[in-house]
Motif scaffolding. Structure first.
Motif, PDB file in Angstrom:
ATOM      1  N   THR A 119       1.015  -1.117  -0.027  1.00 16.76           N
ATOM      2  CA  THR A 119      -0.145   0.063   0.039  1.00 16.76           C
ATOM      3  C   THR A 119       0.903   1.316   0.006  1.00 16.76           C
ATOM      4  OG1 THR A 119      -1.797  -1.113   1.200  1.00 16.76           O
ATOM      5  CG2 THR A 119      -1.624   1.317   1.230  1.00 16.76           C
ATOM      6  N   TYR A 120       0.465   2.218  -0.869  1.00 13.74           N
ATOM      7  CA  TYR A 120       1.403   3.498  -0.788  1.00 13.74           C
ATOM      8  C   TYR A 120       0.363   4.783  -1.454  1.00 13.74           C
ATOM      9  CZ  TYR A 120       0.997   2.766  -5.911  1.00 13.74           C
ATOM     10  OH  TYR A 120       0.627   2.752  -7.262  1.00 13.74           O
ATOM     11  N   THR A 121       0.844   6.008  -1.029  1.00 17.86           N
ATOM     12  CA  THR A 121      -0.146   6.890  -1.172  1.00 17.86           C
ATOM     13  C   THR A 121       0.666   7.807  -2.496  1.00 17.86           C
ATOM     14  OG1 THR A 121      -0.902   7.158   0.953  1.00 17.86           O
ATOM     15  CG2 THR A 121      -1.090   9.116  -0.338  1.00 17.86           C
ATOM     16  N   LEU A 122      -0.332   8.030  -3.494  1.00 17.64           N
ATOM     17  CA  LEU A 122       0.392   8.879  -4.453  1.00 17.64           C
ATOM     18  C   LEU A 122      -0.718   9.781  -5.103  1.00 17.64           C
ATOM     19  CD1 LEU A 122       2.428   9.242  -6.571  1.00 17.64           C
ATOM     20  CD2 LEU A 122       1.521   7.518  -8.099  1.00 17.64           C
ATOM     21  N   LYS A 127      -2.690   0.421  -4.277  1.00 15.70           N
ATOM     22  CA  LYS A 127      -2.024  -0.912  -3.898  1.00 15.70           C
ATOM     23  C   LYS A 127      -1.421  -1.544  -5.293  1.00 15.70           C
ATOM     24  CE  LYS A 127      -5.195  -2.124  -0.226  1.00 15.70           C
ATOM     25  NZ  LYS A 127      -5.070  -3.347   0.778  1.00 15.70           N
ATOM     26  N   ILE A 128      -0.292  -2.143  -4.824  1.00 18.76           N
ATOM     27  CA  ILE A 128       0.505  -2.810  -6.135  1.00 18.76           C
ATOM     28  C   ILE A 128       0.869  -4.021  -5.489  1.00 18.76           C
ATOM     29  CG2 ILE A 128       2.764  -1.786  -5.384  1.00 18.76           C
ATOM     30  CD1 ILE A 128       3.210  -1.809  -8.497  1.00 18.76           C
ATOM     31  N   ARG A 129       0.572  -5.169  -6.526  1.00 16.42           N
ATOM     32  CA  ARG A 129       1.134  -6.582  -6.113  1.00 16.42           C
ATOM     33  C   ARG A 129       2.756  -6.487  -5.927  1.00 16.42           C
ATOM     34  NH1 ARG A 129      -2.041 -10.870  -6.663  1.00 16.42           N
ATOM     35  NH2 ARG A 129      -3.338  -9.593  -8.161  1.00 16.42           N
ATOM     36  N   VAL A 130       3.110  -7.108  -4.852  1.00 14.31           N
ATOM     37  CA  VAL A 130       4.507  -7.142  -4.555  1.00 14.31           C
ATOM     38  C   VAL A 130       5.193  -7.864  -5.541  1.00 14.31           C
ATOM     39  CG1 VAL A 130       6.193  -8.108  -2.901  1.00 14.31           C
ATOM     40  CG2 VAL A 130       4.045  -7.141  -1.894  1.00 14.31           C
ATOM     41  N   SER A 131       4.721  -8.746  -6.247  1.00 15.53           N
ATOM     42  CA  SER A 131       5.319  -9.435  -7.056  1.00 15.53           C
ATOM     43  C   SER A 131       5.689  -8.959  -8.406  1.00 15.53           C
ATOM     44  CB  SER A 131       4.514 -10.847  -7.795  1.00 15.53           C
ATOM     45  OG  SER A 131       3.125 -10.421  -8.191  1.00 15.53           O
ATOM     46  N   LEU A 178       9.446   3.339  -6.818  1.00 12.46           N
ATOM     47  CA  LEU A 178       9.282   2.122  -6.920  1.00 12.46           C
ATOM     48  C   LEU A 178       9.161   1.597  -8.457  1.00 12.46           C
ATOM     49  CD1 LEU A 178       7.665   3.189  -4.467  1.00 12.46           C
ATOM     50  CD2 LEU A 178       6.058   1.527  -4.903  1.00 12.46           C
ATOM     51  N   HIS A 179      10.107   0.731  -8.526  1.00 10.39           N
ATOM     52  CA  HIS A 179      10.370   0.131  -9.982  1.00 10.39           C
ATOM     53  C   HIS A 179       9.650  -1.007 -10.252  1.00 10.39           C
ATOM     54  CE1 HIS A 179      13.812   3.049 -10.877  1.00 10.39           C
ATOM     55  NE2 HIS A 179      13.846   3.114  -9.607  1.00 10.39           N
ATOM     56  N   SER A 180       8.666  -1.025 -11.044  1.00 10.37           N
ATOM     57  CA  SER A 180       7.744  -2.277 -11.347  1.00 10.37           C
ATOM     58  C   SER A 180       8.414  -2.794 -12.703  1.00 10.37           C
ATOM     59  CB  SER A 180       6.255  -2.028 -11.395  1.00 10.37           C
ATOM     60  OG  SER A 180       6.270  -1.160 -12.556  1.00 10.37           O
ATOM     61  N   ARG A 181       7.593  -3.548 -13.485  1.00  9.17           N
ATOM     62  CA  ARG A 181       7.961  -4.443 -14.442  1.00  9.17           C
ATOM     63  C   ARG A 181       7.684  -3.604 -15.503  1.00  9.17           C
ATOM     64  NH1 ARG A 181       7.278 -10.002 -14.619  1.00  9.17           N
ATOM     65  NH2 ARG A 181       6.566 -11.025 -12.761  1.00  9.17           N
ATOM     66  N   GLU A 186       8.762   1.581   6.027  1.00  2.89           N
ATOM     67  CA  GLU A 186       7.532   1.422   6.099  1.00  2.89           C
ATOM     68  C   GLU A 186       6.596   0.936   4.870  1.00  2.89           C
ATOM     69  OE1 GLU A 186       6.756   5.668   6.483  1.00  2.89           O
ATOM     70  OE2 GLU A 186       7.473   5.947   8.593  1.00  2.89           O
ATOM     71  N   LEU A 187       6.974   1.037   3.674  1.00  5.30           N
ATOM     72  CA  LEU A 187       6.178   0.426   2.354  1.00  5.30           C
ATOM     73  C   LEU A 187       6.314  -1.077   2.628  1.00  5.30           C
ATOM     74  CD1 LEU A 187       7.661   2.837  -0.102  1.00  5.30           C
ATOM     75  CD2 LEU A 187       5.492   2.731   0.478  1.00  5.30           C
TER      76      LEU A 187
END
Length: 229
Positions: free
Chosen positions: A131-134, A140-144, A158-161, A173-174
């Motif tokens: 969970t994060y605030t933007l 929310k973003i899936r951890v995977s 946060l670097h995602s795919r 905290e994240l």
């Protein structure tokens, strides 16, 4: 999916699956393939599996070769792979393929259950959300989906795919509640263990060919953590 050349073991694994489902009240389907080539063709045409049991010593295409093609050609790091062999000689070769487990023949029901429970626990963690605030909105973003996190001033990248975005806050905290999914490689930089596909004493390589450098002070800790896999 199960690709095992040893007929006796093949029948045993199918029996173990049925027994596991009854004892632990889980529901899943099991598909058997006569060769690695057959499974590879299915994966190329869109078949998707959560877990593969691959015997290494297969005729024609070996289990290790199929594992390499799944990771390198199909770029599939989501499917979990369990390799099966009568010897431990392949352990070093398999590290870049990120296997979930390595089973030595003969495979007991107890060892099989332990392997499946590892998979189920990892899947539960991988399906968790961060969970994060933007822009004043909680999201929310899936951890995977996350490759790594990096501190940037008072923000965390946060670097995602598929993207990179920044949020205010601290990494600690994240990742609260999913700390075991991340590995601190340097001050303010955390890699998602699920996406580490190769490592040297000085760097880790992630899905998508991202490279993170390991600080000198973290080298022993990183080595010790990766040695558990």
């Amino acid at each position: 999916a199960v690709v095992i050349n040893d007929v006796t073991l093949h029948h045993a694994i199918k029996e173990y699956c049925e027994r596991f489902q009854m004892v632990f009240d889980h529901d899943f389907s099991v598909h058997s393939y006569a060769s690695c080539e057959a499974l590879y063709h299915e994966l190329q045409t869109g078949a998707a599996y959560d877990l593969l049991f691959l015997e290494i010593e297969m005729p024609a295409m070996r289990g290790t070769e199929l594992g390499k093609r799944i990771r390198k050609e199909l770029h599939n790091y989501a499917v979990q792979i369990v390799f099966i062999s009568a010897t431990t000689d392949y352990a070093v070769e398999l590290f870049p393929l990120r296997p979930l487990d390595y089973l030595l023949k003969p495979v007991s029901y107890e060892r099989f259950c332990a392997c499946l429970n590892i998979f189920l626990n990892d899947s539960a963690m991988g399906n968790s959300f961060m969970t994060y605030t933007l822009e004043n909105t909680q999201r929310k973003i899936r951890v995977s989906e996350l490759l790594y996190l990096k501190t940037f001033g008072k923000k965390v990248e946060l670097h995602s795919r598929d993207a990179c975005f920044s949020v205010y806050g601290k990494i600690s905290e994240l990742i609260a509640g999913c700390e075991t999914q991340f590995l601190c490689v340097s001050r303010g930089e955390y890699a998602n263990i699920q996406h580490i596909i190769a490592a040297t004493p000085k760097e880790v390589r992630l899905t998508g060919n991202h490279v993170l450098h390991i600080s000198r002070g973290r080298q022993h800790a990183v080595y010790d953590r990766l040695a558990q896999f």
